[in-house]
Every structure is written in C-alpha cells, then in structure tokens.
Design a protein around this motif. Structure first.
Motif, PDB file in Angstrom:
ATOM      1  N   ARG A  17       0.586  -1.284  -0.034  1.00 29.47           N
ATOM      2  CA  ARG A  17      -0.133   0.078   0.021  1.00 29.47           C
ATOM      3  C   ARG A  17       0.765   1.388  -0.114  1.00 29.47           C
ATOM      4  O   ARG A  17       0.371   2.300  -0.724  1.00 29.47           O
ATOM      5  CB  ARG A  17      -0.935   0.067   1.169  1.00 29.47           C
ATOM      6  CG  ARG A  17      -1.677  -1.107   1.417  1.00 29.47           C
ATOM      7  CD  ARG A  17      -2.745  -1.119   0.148  1.00 29.47           C
ATOM      8  NE  ARG A  17      -3.685  -2.277   0.478  1.00 29.47           N
ATOM      9  CZ  ARG A  17      -4.651  -2.707  -0.613  1.00 29.47           C
ATOM     10  NH1 ARG A  17      -4.159  -2.318  -1.884  1.00 29.47           N
ATOM     11  NH2 ARG A  17      -5.630  -3.546  -0.301  1.00 29.47           N
ATOM     12  N   ILE A  18       1.834   1.079   0.862  1.00 26.44           N
ATOM     13  CA  ILE A  18       2.637   2.473   1.002  1.00 26.44           C
ATOM     14  C   ILE A  18       3.978   2.231   1.403  1.00 26.44           C
ATOM     15  O   ILE A  18       4.305   1.174   1.913  1.00 26.44           O
ATOM     16  CB  ILE A  18       2.245   3.285   2.188  1.00 26.44           C
ATOM     17  CG1 ILE A  18       0.564   3.602   2.178  1.00 26.44           C
ATOM     18  CG2 ILE A  18       3.044   4.672   2.421  1.00 26.44           C
ATOM     19  CD1 ILE A  18       0.037   4.166   3.520  1.00 26.44           C
ATOM     20  N   ARG A  19       5.201   2.921   0.664  1.00 31.05           N
ATOM     21  CA  ARG A  19       6.405   2.873   1.051  1.00 31.05           C
ATOM     22  C   ARG A  19       7.092   4.239   1.515  1.00 31.05           C
ATOM     23  O   ARG A  19       6.580   5.197   1.122  1.00 31.05           O
ATOM     24  CB  ARG A  19       7.125   2.444  -0.297  1.00 31.05           C
ATOM     25  CG  ARG A  19       8.657   2.132  -0.031  1.00 31.05           C
ATOM     26  CD  ARG A  19       9.196   0.764   0.402  1.00 31.05           C
ATOM     27  NE  ARG A  19       8.732  -0.233  -0.155  1.00 31.05           N
ATOM     28  CZ  ARG A  19       9.591  -1.192  -1.003  1.00 31.05           C
ATOM     29  NH1 ARG A  19      11.139  -0.669  -0.983  1.00 31.05           N
ATOM     30  NH2 ARG A  19       9.067  -2.032  -1.803  1.00 31.05           N
ATOM     31  N   VAL A  20       7.781   3.941   2.571  1.00 29.65           N
ATOM     32  CA  VAL A  20       8.086   4.960   3.362  1.00 29.65           C
ATOM     33  C   VAL A  20       9.739   5.259   3.625  1.00 29.65           C
ATOM     34  O   VAL A  20      10.182   3.926   3.804  1.00 29.65           O
ATOM     35  CB  VAL A  20       7.512   5.104   4.867  1.00 29.65           C
ATOM     36  CG1 VAL A  20       8.139   6.154   5.716  1.00 29.65           C
ATOM     37  CG2 VAL A  20       5.923   5.412   4.682  1.00 29.65           C
ATOM     38  N   LEU A  21      10.136   6.188   3.425  1.00 27.01           N
ATOM     39  CA  LEU A  21      11.787   6.556   3.825  1.00 27.01           C
ATOM     40  C   LEU A  21      11.772   7.636   4.645  1.00 27.01           C
ATOM     41  O   LEU A  21      10.958   8.705   4.713  1.00 27.01           O
ATOM     42  CB  LEU A  21      12.310   6.765   2.557  1.00 27.01           C
ATOM     43  CG  LEU A  21      13.924   6.976   2.424  1.00 27.01           C
ATOM     44  CD1 LEU A  21      14.635   5.712   2.995  1.00 27.01           C
ATOM     45  CD2 LEU A  21      14.584   7.218   0.828  1.00 27.01           C
ATOM     46  N   ALA A  22      12.519   7.418   5.609  1.00 24.90           N
ATOM     47  CA  ALA A  22      12.410   8.679   6.784  1.00 24.90           C
ATOM     48  C   ALA A  22      13.836   8.825   7.411  1.00 24.90           C
ATOM     49  O   ALA A  22      14.370   7.732   7.758  1.00 24.90           O
ATOM     50  CB  ALA A  22      11.376   8.305   7.699  1.00 24.90           C
ATOM     51  N   THR A  23      13.820   9.872   7.994  1.00 25.46           N
ATOM     52  CA  THR A  23      15.171  10.087   8.907  1.00 25.46           C
ATOM     53  C   THR A  23      14.617  10.777  10.201  1.00 25.46           C
ATOM     54  O   THR A  23      13.904  11.585  10.418  1.00 25.46           O
ATOM     55  CB  THR A  23      16.265  11.161   8.512  1.00 25.46           C
ATOM     56  OG1 THR A  23      16.694  10.639   7.264  1.00 25.46           O
ATOM     57  CG2 THR A  23      17.434  11.453   9.588  1.00 25.46           C
ATOM     58  N   TYR A  24      15.013  10.065  11.388  1.00 24.35           N
ATOM     59  CA  TYR A  24      14.510  10.472  12.715  1.00 24.35           C
ATOM     60  C   TYR A  24      15.744  10.903  13.559  1.00 24.35           C
ATOM     61  O   TYR A  24      16.923  10.729  13.223  1.00 24.35           O
ATOM     62  CB  TYR A  24      14.262   8.928  13.515  1.00 24.35           C
ATOM     63  CG  TYR A  24      12.537   8.777  13.167  1.00 24.35           C
ATOM     64  CD1 TYR A  24      12.174   8.454  11.926  1.00 24.35           C
ATOM     65  CD2 TYR A  24      11.732   8.550  14.099  1.00 24.35           C
ATOM     66  CE1 TYR A  24      10.734   8.149  11.459  1.00 24.35           C
ATOM     67  CE2 TYR A  24      10.427   8.219  13.609  1.00 24.35           C
ATOM     68  CZ  TYR A  24      10.110   7.989  12.519  1.00 24.35           C
ATOM     69  OH  TYR A  24       8.635   7.664  12.116  1.00 24.35           O
TER      70      TYR A  24
END
Lengths: 280, 280
Positions: A112-119
């Motif tokens: 459904r969804i692909r996510v790329l993130a920096t925390y």
C-alpha cells in the motif's frame, strides 16, 4: 466525551501496532480503523502516523525529522502488516524505511505504502528559532466552521475523529462557491481532546480538505507522495494549519501545509504531490 | 567551448552509468566525477541526477515526477554502485527505489544515498496550467554575478561545470554582508551549453549557494533529505532558480527551490531539510 490523553486516545488506540520480533528489521501487525476513512479510502495522514509509530519503535531515535510516503494503492480498513528496516544510524540521526502491506483475496501481499524517513530527537535540539514565516491569520475558533455546519450526507467518517474548524474565508467550496485562491486554513485538534505530539502532526498535515477545492476541483484528490518535516515538539492546545497550492498543472498539483502550535511555533511543514481526477 | 548537446555534454558524460544486467531489479556501475565537488563533497544534485538516470532506465516510465533522497554519508569522487528496484508499476505511474554505494578501504559496502521515487511520462500530461506562482524577478543575465566575480581561492570545482549568475540583490553574503532575507535567486545553465532536461532539473534544484548564507550561515550546510517534483519538460534556454528558507530553527532549516524555464513555466519544485553546522 471523556478527555483523551496521549497514550489512551482514539488516535493512539487506532494507531496501535504489535511488534512480532525485536531487532533493526521488524514486523508489526496493525488494524486499519474504519473510523479514519473518507469514502472508501483510509486517510493518508492517519496511515503516515501509523508507519511513523512503527519506525519510531525500530530506529535508534524517536522522532520523525523528515518522512516521505509514496502511496501505491488504496488501503482498506482491516488487518495490515508493517515491515521496517534501519538503514543507518549515527549519533544524532537514524534513517529507515517502512512498508505497509495488506492481503488480497488469495492471500497475496499487496503493498500500500512505501516510506523513507530520517529520525532524530526533537528534545535534544538547541532552542534557537529564526522563523520568518508567519502563523496564518485565523478568526477565533468559535467563528470558524465545523463539519457539523455542512451537509451530513457528505460528512466523511474521519470527521468524527477530528475537531477541524475552517476559516469561513476559505470554505466557499463547501457551498459551491470556491474562492479561487488555492488556500485552506483552519484549527485542528483530535475530537477526544488528546494533545498533539509529533505523530499527530503527521495526521495534521493531511487532514484539511484539499486546498484545490477552492480552485473548483472536486472529489478525491489522491496523494502520490507526501513529505513531512517535523520541526519541533508541539505545545499542548489547538493547532493552526494552513494549506496552499500554487501550481495546478498537467493534472497534478503540489500542496504545502504548515502547522503552528499554540505557542506560535512552526512545528511541521509538508508538501505533497497529488493528482486531479475531476474539475467542476 | 563547444556547444554541449543532450547526450554528449559534460553532464551526460559524468552521469553516465553502465548496467550490469537487465530486469526490474538492476545494478549499475558509475564513476563519481571530481568535477562536481564543493570542497571534498560531491554535489547532492549531481548525485540525484545520477540516481534519477538509473531509475529512469529501470522503471516502466521515463521521467521523475517525485523523487526523494536521504543523504546518509558523504560521497567521494571515484567508483560507485547503484542498485535499483521497481516496487510497483501502473499504466500511468511507477514507483521505485535506488541506493548509491561506495566501498571502504576493506572493500565493505558503505551506503551513501537512499532514494524513493515515482516516475511518469511528462509528455503524456495534458496542457492545462493554472499556476499562481510567479517567476522570480531577476536582472538580465549580463547584470548578474558569476563565480568569476568572486574570490578564485574559494571557488568550488563544480563552478566550472555550471553557468550560474546570481542576482546581486541576493549575493551580499559573498562580500561578507548577508542581506538578511533567506533568499537566493539566479540564472542557471550548464557551462557547456547543453539544454536542460528533467535530469538537469534534479541538478538545478540543489546548485545555487544555500539561501541561509543570506542569513549569516557559512560553511557546509549538509542536506539530510531532498524531495524534487518535476512538473514539466523544460524548454531550451536558460533556467531561473529561486531558493528560500523560512524556518531556520533548532539547528535545521528547510530550503525550497523553484525552477522556471525560458517559457515562464514552473518546471520543478523542491524542498530539502538541511543542517546548520556554523553561523557567523
């Protein structure tokens, strides 16, 4: 309605996830609530908050500094699986990716969804603020319009979870008279009174009606990609959100959102690329 | 200097990639050119163009509609490996991810950049344009400032590949008198005269000096994450780029870029989250 608090509110219940195993690659079970839908579609900001929570439990750092979601297919209420992976972690920042999956009638995975993130850690940032942006000029909360002022037959399910009050100056679309400015402004809170936190900001950036409704666009405006920057932990109290579109062209549009907290701090900035299906 | 053309210019030579095997998961060899560096760092927009080219050769559709890069570690001139994967493809859009790797002294992989992107076909979009954004007001090209007007000892290597002319009104930082507005505006072209295409737009959005130089920030302003939307194929001729920062806070900043083509079309919009290391 009882006062919601962080940890026990509707939002926390419906973004709860259960981790299957520990580690820097993780799998979580989730249940997409029918309470956060608009028509048949589960709201993209609610889904982003769910994925943001899973990444926060996977990565070395707790808070989403920059998170990008590509919406691949429409999520449906019901069971879902989230897979996360930590790509890299330094002392101050960690980067990861996540995917939300559901299953078709034959039990095959559908992404459904692909996510790329920096925390990172918001509470570890220095206090300096040099913001030239200004909070939106909004009429007082009680003079703005709620979904209860509209046609109940077209009120989406998610309206019961949110306390959104639109500036009447940007609500002409709701009575068939779009203002022509490509802007939407309003107050934002969770209906059960839970205070905002970084995860709720991921919901807030995609919660107002599309700004292009004020340009005569109607119906579903599906998000292709949304990126949110969380810039500060929000103070308790209502948020102010302004949303604008400046470039509606070739059947696509960008939509920028700014979220301001009760202390006049710009706490989130987002931009999405969305697609126009219908223009009135 | 000979006139560069699309396909044979410096930019095309230095973003050339060699595919190892066909398929929807692909591996490419690349060579990061020392000609596109600022100090020791290879320019992020040049690297984004390289990754954008690899995704264009992997996905069903040719043009980046929305592309997000998270910069994990500083890339160095020399050999690199790009891995790409098509996540999903529909009739009009395809989504994929890419990673740029280099190798440390022991031959171990070090990931430099992770990218998530949705591609489409710009030439298939309808012609409608309803843009309320305005092109930046720029003095004529010949009255703007080139890197040759500055101190040659601080001119970065990349300056020889680009033809950037800054609006003098936003170049105060270069003589130690930042204007205080958080804006940078200028003309942009490739030094060898190659016309812009969607890949060159990925370079253009991160090519001007950081807008926060006009707020007194100096030195390297490393990009954490950059998202670019390519909205139209650019017409031949010089581009105009405006860059602005509105929220410098907690040691981080957003930087928005708009790129306009010679036909006054808004062809690219980008936003990055970057980190401040030094303030004068």
């Amino acid at each position: 309605m009882a006062q919601g608090t962080i940890g026990t509110s509707e939002f926390d219940r419906d973004t709860a996830i259960a981790r299957r195993a520990p580690g820097t690659s993780a799998v979580f079970d989730a249940d997409l609530s029918a309470g956060w839908t608009i028509g048949h579609a589960v709201n993209g900001g609610y889904l982003l908050a769910l994925l943001g929570r899973a990444l926060g439990e996977t990565l070395r750092h707790p808070d989403p500094f920059s998170i990008t979601a590509h919406y691949l297919s429409a999520s449906k209420p019901g069971p879902a699986l989230i897979r996360t992976e930590q790509i890299r972690a330094s002392r101050t920042l960690s980067t990861g990716q996540a995917t939300l999956l559901q299953f078709d009638e034959d039990g095959a995975e559908v992404e459904r969804i692909r996510v790329l993130a920096t925390y990172g850690e918001l509470d570890a940032l220095p206090e300096d603020v040099r913001t030239t942006a200004k909070p939106p000029a909004l009429p007082p909360y009680e003079r703005c319009l709620s979904s209860e002022d509209g046609d109940p037959s077209t009120t989406p399910e998610i309206a019961g979870r949110l306390d959104i009050r639109l500036d009447p100056a940007t609500a002409g679309w709701a009575i068939g008279a779009p203002g022509g400015q490509g802007e939407m402004r309003g107050w934002f809170g969770l209906a059960d009174g839970r205070d905002p936190d970084p995860l709720a900001l991921l919901l807030a950036v995609d919660a107002l009606p599309p700004a292009v409704f004020e340009l005569g666009v109607t119906g579903w405006v599906p998000t292709i990609e949304l990126t949110a920057h969380i810039r500060s932990r929000p103070a308790p109290g209502p948020l102010r959100v302004s949303v604008s579109t400046r470039n509606l062209a070739g059947g696509y549009l960008e939509e920028d959102a700014e979220v301001w907290d009760s202390q006049d701090r710009l706490v989130a900035q987002s931009r999405q690329l969305a697609r126009v299906l219908r223009t009135s």
